[in-house]
Design a protein around this motif. Structure first.
Motif, mmCIF file in Angstrom:
data_model
loop_
_atom_site.group_PDB
_atom_site.id
_atom_site.type_symbol
_atom_site.label_atom_id
_atom_site.label_comp_id
_atom_site.label_asym_id
_atom_site.label_seq_id
_atom_site.Cartn_x
_atom_site.Cartn_y
_atom_site.Cartn_z
ATOM 1 N N LYS A 1 0.883 -1.162 0.000
ATOM 2 C CA LYS A 1 0.000 0.000 0.000
ATOM 3 C C LYS A 1 0.923 1.215 0.000
ATOM 4 O O LYS A 1 1.682 1.425 0.944
ATOM 5 C CB LYS A 1 -0.928 -0.001 1.207
ATOM 6 C CG LYS A 1 -1.986 1.082 1.106
ATOM 7 C CD LYS A 1 -3.120 0.845 2.081
ATOM 8 C CE LYS A 1 -4.280 1.705 1.669
ATOM 9 N NZ LYS A 1 -5.538 1.043 1.678
ATOM 10 N N LEU A 2 0.860 2.001 -1.094
ATOM 11 C CA LEU A 2 1.757 3.135 -1.278
ATOM 12 C C LEU A 2 0.983 4.349 -1.781
ATOM 13 O O LEU A 2 -0.072 4.219 -2.388
ATOM 14 C CB LEU A 2 2.843 2.797 -2.310
ATOM 15 C CG LEU A 2 3.821 1.680 -1.951
ATOM 16 C CD1 LEU A 2 4.691 1.329 -3.159
ATOM 17 C CD2 LEU A 2 4.680 2.069 -0.768
ATOM 18 N N LYS A 3 1.563 5.529 -1.557
ATOM 19 C CA LYS A 3 0.939 6.783 -1.998
ATOM 20 C C LYS A 3 1.307 7.072 -3.453
ATOM 21 O O LYS A 3 2.463 6.937 -3.856
ATOM 22 C CB LYS A 3 1.372 7.936 -1.108
ATOM 23 C CG LYS A 3 0.596 9.225 -1.398
ATOM 24 C CD LYS A 3 0.929 10.316 -0.429
ATOM 25 C CE LYS A 3 0.013 10.191 0.753
ATOM 26 N NZ LYS A 3 0.069 11.357 1.633
ATOM 27 N N ASP A 4 0.295 7.482 -4.216
ATOM 28 C CA ASP A 4 0.444 7.828 -5.620
ATOM 29 C C ASP A 4 0.832 9.299 -5.751
ATOM 30 O O ASP A 4 0.145 10.174 -5.215
ATOM 31 C CB ASP A 4 -0.882 7.560 -6.337
ATOM 32 C CG ASP A 4 -0.876 7.946 -7.803
ATOM 33 O OD1 ASP A 4 0.219 7.993 -8.404
ATOM 34 O OD2 ASP A 4 -1.964 8.183 -8.350
ATOM 35 N N ASN B 1 -2.212 11.586 -4.982
ATOM 36 C CA ASN B 1 -2.009 11.687 -3.539
ATOM 37 C C ASN B 1 -2.841 10.662 -2.753
ATOM 38 O O ASN B 1 -2.916 10.725 -1.544
ATOM 39 C CB ASN B 1 -2.273 13.106 -3.028
ATOM 40 C CG ASN B 1 -1.236 13.539 -2.018
ATOM 41 O OD1 ASN B 1 -0.131 13.007 -1.978
ATOM 42 N ND2 ASN B 1 -1.585 14.504 -1.198
ATOM 43 N N ASN B 2 -3.471 9.726 -3.458
ATOM 44 C CA ASN B 2 -4.208 8.638 -2.804
ATOM 45 C C ASN B 2 -3.272 7.473 -2.528
ATOM 46 O O ASN B 2 -2.273 7.312 -3.218
ATOM 47 C CB ASN B 2 -5.352 8.141 -3.703
ATOM 48 C CG ASN B 2 -6.410 9.185 -3.912
ATOM 49 O OD1 ASN B 2 -6.697 9.989 -3.035
ATOM 50 N ND2 ASN B 2 -7.002 9.190 -5.094
ATOM 51 N N GLU B 3 -3.626 6.658 -1.528
ATOM 52 C CA GLU B 3 -2.892 5.418 -1.279
ATOM 53 C C GLU B 3 -3.584 4.288 -2.021
ATOM 54 O O GLU B 3 -4.814 4.207 -2.040
ATOM 55 C CB GLU B 3 -2.834 5.114 0.215
ATOM 56 C CG GLU B 3 -1.823 5.942 0.941
ATOM 57 C CD GLU B 3 -1.487 5.373 2.318
ATOM 58 O OE1 GLU B 3 -2.135 4.398 2.762
ATOM 59 O OE2 GLU B 3 -0.571 5.911 2.937
ATOM 60 N N TYR B 4 -2.768 3.423 -2.630
ATOM 61 C CA TYR B 4 -3.292 2.286 -3.370
ATOM 62 C C TYR B 4 -2.544 1.019 -2.985
ATOM 63 O O TYR B 4 -1.342 1.055 -2.733
ATOM 64 C CB TYR B 4 -3.140 2.486 -4.884
ATOM 65 C CG TYR B 4 -3.983 3.590 -5.450
ATOM 66 C CD1 TYR B 4 -5.356 3.432 -5.581
ATOM 67 C CD2 TYR B 4 -3.412 4.780 -5.861
ATOM 68 C CE1 TYR B 4 -6.138 4.448 -6.114
ATOM 69 C CE2 TYR B 4 -4.188 5.794 -6.402
ATOM 70 C CZ TYR B 4 -5.544 5.615 -6.521
ATOM 71 O OH TYR B 4 -6.317 6.618 -7.049
ATOM 72 N N PRO C 1 8.758 12.741 -4.091
ATOM 73 C CA PRO C 1 7.371 12.654 -4.555
ATOM 74 C C PRO C 1 6.894 13.902 -5.306
ATOM 75 O O PRO C 1 6.163 13.790 -6.294
ATOM 76 C CB PRO C 1 6.575 12.438 -3.267
ATOM 77 C CG PRO C 1 7.533 11.743 -2.360
ATOM 78 C CD PRO C 1 8.875 12.360 -2.680
ATOM 79 N N THR D 1 5.594 13.873 -9.263
ATOM 80 C CA THR D 1 4.363 14.443 -9.818
ATOM 81 C C THR D 1 4.672 15.230 -11.087
ATOM 82 O O THR D 1 3.985 15.080 -12.109
ATOM 83 C CB THR D 1 3.676 15.350 -8.766
ATOM 84 O OG1 THR D 1 3.433 14.590 -7.594
ATOM 85 C CG2 THR D 1 2.370 15.913 -9.298
ATOM 86 N N LEU E 1 3.793 5.370 -7.828
ATOM 87 C CA LEU E 1 3.793 5.237 -6.375
ATOM 88 C C LEU E 1 5.177 5.466 -5.786
ATOM 89 O O LEU E 1 6.188 5.095 -6.385
ATOM 90 C CB LEU E 1 3.293 3.845 -5.990
ATOM 91 C CG LEU E 1 1.969 3.399 -6.614
ATOM 92 C CD1 LEU E 1 1.647 1.973 -6.205
ATOM 93 C CD2 LEU E 1 0.849 4.344 -6.234
#
Length: 184
Positions: free
Chosen positions: A19-22, A26-29, A89, A93, A106
């Motif tokens: 589970k990592l941040k995109d 900025n969502n976690e997936y 990060p 982006t 991610l």
């Protein structure tokens, strides 16, 4: 430019969960959130590696070509951002925007995901089937920065086609070659 080959991993290995941040949303997936109905391509990349810069447009084209066919596409950056701030990060982006990456990119700040995958280089390609078993772990094609071979994505595209159309892969799979992951 130092070259590192991807590690040999047995085909059939189950995809490590995460589970990592995109950096894009900025969502976690998690892996399960992003996997495709026919398979999933996980690619370890970063913003500054000349090998990634050489292939990023082809990665985006492959993603665009195959996501509509049921392949989930996930990019992960695991480099140490203290030593390599260009892979932060925020700059991920920007990199995603500049390169038209509209699939999840991610950030693996702890490097635990890269270690779980036994990732070694950027780019490092992992193609999993719809049961999350490793189907292909190898190069995109024979093109490298400065070697004069045209970029085609042929090895990776052949593997994805074989997965989608239930065909066997040619052996052996050639390892990917790129910059080493920048470990802490």
């Amino acid at each position: 430019m130092a070259q590192t080959s991807s590690n040999i991993i047995p085909l059939g290995t189950i995809a490590p969960k995460f589970k990592l941040k995109d950096a894009n949303s900025n969502n976690e997936y998690s892996f399960d959130d992003l996997k495709g109905s026919k398979g999933t391509l996980v690619v370890f990349i970063c913003n500054h590696c000349p090998f990634v810069l050489h292939v990023i447009n082809e990665i985006v084209m492959i993603a665009n070509d195959y996501r509509v066919q049921g392949i989930g596409v996930i990019a992960i950056s695991s480099n140490d951002i203290e030593k390599y701030p260009q892979d932060s990060p925020e700059l991920m982006t920007e990199f995603a925007f500049e390169n038209k990456i509209d699939f999840p990119y991610l950030f693996d700040g702890t490097q635990e995901v890269a270690k779980a995958y036994n990732a070694a280089c950027t780019p490092d390609f992992y193609l999993f089937d719809n049961q999350d078993r490793l189907f292909y772990h190898g190069q995109m094609d024979d093109s490298r920065p400065g070697n004069g071979i045209s970029l085609s994505g042929s090895d990776l595209r052949s593997a994805i086609d074989a997965l989608i159309y239930n065909r066997s892969l040619k052996e052996p799979q050639k390892p990917s070659i790129g910059c080493s992951i920048k470990w802490k």
